[in-house]
Write an enzyme that holds these catalytic residues in place. Structure first.
Site, PDB file in Angstrom:
ATOM      1  N   ARG A  52       0.709  -1.057  -0.133  1.00 61.36           N
ATOM      2  CA  ARG A  52      -0.202   0.068   0.026  1.00 61.36           C
ATOM      3  C   ARG A  52       0.742   1.158  -0.039  1.00 61.36           C
ATOM      4  NH1 ARG A  52      -2.122  -3.517   3.137  1.00 61.36           N
ATOM      5  NH2 ARG A  52      -4.122  -4.649   2.338  1.00 61.36           N
ATOM      6  N   HIS A  79       3.867 -10.935  -5.737  1.00 59.03           N
ATOM      7  CA  HIS A  79       2.759 -10.496  -6.622  1.00 59.03           C
ATOM      8  C   HIS A  79       3.129  -8.889  -6.202  1.00 59.03           C
ATOM      9  CE1 HIS A  79      -0.990  -8.906  -7.467  1.00 59.03           C
ATOM     10  NE2 HIS A  79      -1.569 -10.135  -7.760  1.00 59.03           N
ATOM     11  N   TYR A  82      -0.485  -3.115  -5.438  1.00 59.65           N
ATOM     12  CA  TYR A  82      -1.508  -2.879  -6.304  1.00 59.65           C
ATOM     13  C   TYR A  82      -1.516  -1.358  -6.798  1.00 59.65           C
ATOM     14  CZ  TYR A  82      -3.619  -7.108  -4.696  1.00 59.65           C
ATOM     15  OH  TYR A  82      -3.981  -8.499  -4.215  1.00 59.65           O
ATOM     16  N   HIS A 119      -0.618  -7.123 -12.395  1.00 58.67           N
ATOM     17  CA  HIS A 119      -1.918  -6.725 -13.242  1.00 58.67           C
ATOM     18  C   HIS A 119      -1.703  -5.777 -14.351  1.00 58.67           C
ATOM     19  CE1 HIS A 119      -4.882  -8.224  -9.845  1.00 58.67           C
ATOM     20  NE2 HIS A 119      -3.716  -8.620  -9.771  1.00 58.67           N
ATOM     21  N   GLU A 156      -1.381 -10.998 -15.237  1.00 56.38           N
ATOM     22  CA  GLU A 156      -2.640 -11.734 -14.841  1.00 56.38           C
ATOM     23  C   GLU A 156      -3.746 -11.454 -15.477  1.00 56.38           C
ATOM     24  OE1 GLU A 156      -2.716 -11.573 -10.687  1.00 56.38           O
ATOM     25  OE2 GLU A 156      -5.093 -12.184 -10.598  1.00 56.38           O
ATOM     26  N   ASP A 190      -6.022 -16.383 -13.524  1.00 59.58           N
ATOM     27  CA  ASP A 190      -6.951 -16.144 -12.424  1.00 59.58           C
ATOM     28  C   ASP A 190      -8.353 -16.790 -12.518  1.00 59.58           C
ATOM     29  OD1 ASP A 190      -8.884 -15.082 -10.550  1.00 59.58           O
ATOM     30  OD2 ASP A 190      -7.092 -14.154  -9.540  1.00 59.58           O
ATOM     31  N   HIS A 193     -11.252 -14.116 -12.222  1.00 53.29           N
ATOM     32  CA  HIS A 193     -11.073 -12.969 -13.235  1.00 53.29           C
ATOM     33  C   HIS A 193     -11.489 -13.538 -14.598  1.00 53.29           C
ATOM     34  CE1 HIS A 193      -7.609 -11.044 -10.558  1.00 53.29           C
ATOM     35  NE2 HIS A 193      -9.087 -11.035  -9.986  1.00 53.29           N
ATOM     36  N   HIS A 227      -4.253 -18.551 -10.320  1.00 56.79           N
ATOM     37  CA  HIS A 227      -4.740 -18.189  -9.069  1.00 56.79           C
ATOM     38  C   HIS A 227      -6.049 -18.871  -8.924  1.00 56.79           C
ATOM     39  CE1 HIS A 227      -2.374 -14.159  -8.663  1.00 56.79           C
ATOM     40  NE2 HIS A 227      -2.087 -15.084  -8.289  1.00 56.79           N
ATOM     41  N   ASP A 240     -14.395  -8.157  -9.683  1.00 60.46           N
ATOM     42  CA  ASP A 240     -13.268  -8.900  -9.166  1.00 60.46           C
ATOM     43  C   ASP A 240     -13.792  -9.287  -7.800  1.00 60.46           C
ATOM     44  OD1 ASP A 240     -11.077 -10.016  -8.361  1.00 60.46           O
ATOM     45  OD2 ASP A 240      -9.780  -8.027  -9.027  1.00 60.46           O
ATOM     46  N   HIS A 242     -13.605 -12.424  -5.130  1.00 58.45           N
ATOM     47  CA  HIS A 242     -13.121 -13.727  -4.866  1.00 58.45           C
ATOM     48  C   HIS A 242     -14.220 -14.426  -3.686  1.00 58.45           C
ATOM     49  CE1 HIS A 242      -8.990 -12.860  -6.280  1.00 58.45           C
ATOM     50  NE2 HIS A 242      -9.664 -12.346  -7.101  1.00 58.45           N
ATOM     51  N   GLU A 272      -6.467 -17.421  -3.561  1.00 61.51           N
ATOM     52  CA  GLU A 272      -6.411 -15.982  -2.957  1.00 61.51           C
ATOM     53  C   GLU A 272      -7.949 -15.648  -2.378  1.00 61.51           C
ATOM     54  OE1 GLU A 272      -3.808 -13.306  -6.028  1.00 61.51           O
ATOM     55  OE2 GLU A 272      -5.720 -14.018  -6.624  1.00 61.51           O
TER      56      GLU A 272
HETATM   57 ZN    ZN Z   1      -5.262 -13.122  -8.808  1.00 57.65          ZN
END
Ligand code: ZN
Length: 295
Positions: A52, A79, A82, A119, A156, A190, A193, A227, A240, A242, A272
């Site tokens: 973050r 990963h 974001y 991503h 991804e 994924d 996704h 994923h 998106d 999960h 995830e």
């Molecule tokens: Zn993912």
């Protein structure tokens, strides 16, 4: 330079089920390895710093050594943060993204991570074609800047939320095609996704069809990581969200098919799914997947 197919071979350990979970790096990256082994994982996904924050605090001198000592045969994938959006219409965000992604690639090299998952970002105002070109240009800048030699970047598949790219297999093919680092690029598939983007995988017929499309457009050889997430929303929702394995709109069959697909025996798979407190939910989802493996 280590290239895609060579890395795939190195990561292949067909005697075990390559399955694991995304875990916290609180206390140092090596601590995540302890957590993964507690959950009997053979795969671990982690952030290489606080995801973050744009700022990356320096690696403690002993950390990479401790990490290698503890790692054993664990397949560890990074990963990306974001915050990174290499397709952003905002020049400042683009520059910060290039800088942060190149730092993450340096860090991946330091810890000998075979894969870093990224991503493809979101476009804002620009058109998809331009966004794909912009993304690739900035991706190449970051890879070049990092001087990373060992890590494969996995693009991804995305759900197709408003403005995002990477939700059509053609997008990932085009990025790979435009890039000067083609042999350093693979794909992370994924399930949530892909399903949200409109590719059905719920039964054998639709699963085979989607994998055939993937193969025709991208090539199954580029698929390096999964994923495994169920989806809270229906096919083609572009959302998106999960949920737990077998408890969403995808259902158990797709996961059973992936877990038993001989083509993906040596391919890392990572959940995830929602976590809650402690590790109980991770344990449940991992157990559900392990139980699906036949023979
Ligand atoms: Zn993912």
């Amino acid at each position: 330079m280590i290239l895609l197919q060579e890395m795939k071979k190195q990561c292949k350990k067909s005697e075990t089920i390559l399955l694991g979970v995304h875990l916290s790096i609180q206390g140092g990256l090596y601590k995540a390895i302890d957590r993964a082994y507690e959950l009997k994982c053979s795969v671990l996904q982690l952030f290489t710093h606080n995801p973050r924050q744009w700022a990356v605090s320096p690696v403690k001198e002993d950390d990479p050594v401790l990490f290698q000592q503890k790692r054993g045969a664990l397949l560890v994938a990074g990963h990306t943060s974001y915050l990174i959006n290499l397709a952003s219409g905002n020049k400042e965000v683009q520059e910060k993204s290039i800088s942060l992604f190149s730092k993450e690639l340096e860090r991946a090299e330091l810890f000998s991570l075979p894969y870093v998952i990224l991503h493809p970002g979101s476009t804002g105002e620009s058109k998809e074609r331009e966004a794909l070109q912009l993304f690739t240009h900035n991706l190449d800048m970051a890879i070049g800047k990092s001087r990373n030699r060992k890590t494969i970047v996995l693009l991804e598949t995305t759900a197709g939320q408003k403005g995002s790219i990477g939700y059509r297999f053609e997008h990932l093919r085009d990025i790979t095609g435009y890039s000067s680092f083609q042999e350093k690029l693979g794909v992370c598939f994924d399930t949530c996704h892909v399903f949200a983007a409109g590719y059905d995988i719920r039964n054998e017929e639709s699963y085979n069809r989607t994998m055939d499309i993937f193969h025709r457009i991208i090539g199954i050889d580029r698929l390096c990581f999964f994923h495994l997430n169920d989806a809270l929303n229906p096919l083609g929702s572009n959302k998106d969200r999960h949920t737990h394995i077998g408890k969403g709109k995808i259902g158990n069959e797709a996961f059973r098919l992936i877990m038993n697909d001989r083509r993906f025996e040596g391919t890392g798979k990572c959940i995830e799914t929602p976590k809650g407190d402690g590790t109980a939910l991770d344990r449940k989802n991992l157990a559900r997947l392990r139980k699906m493996v036949e023979g």
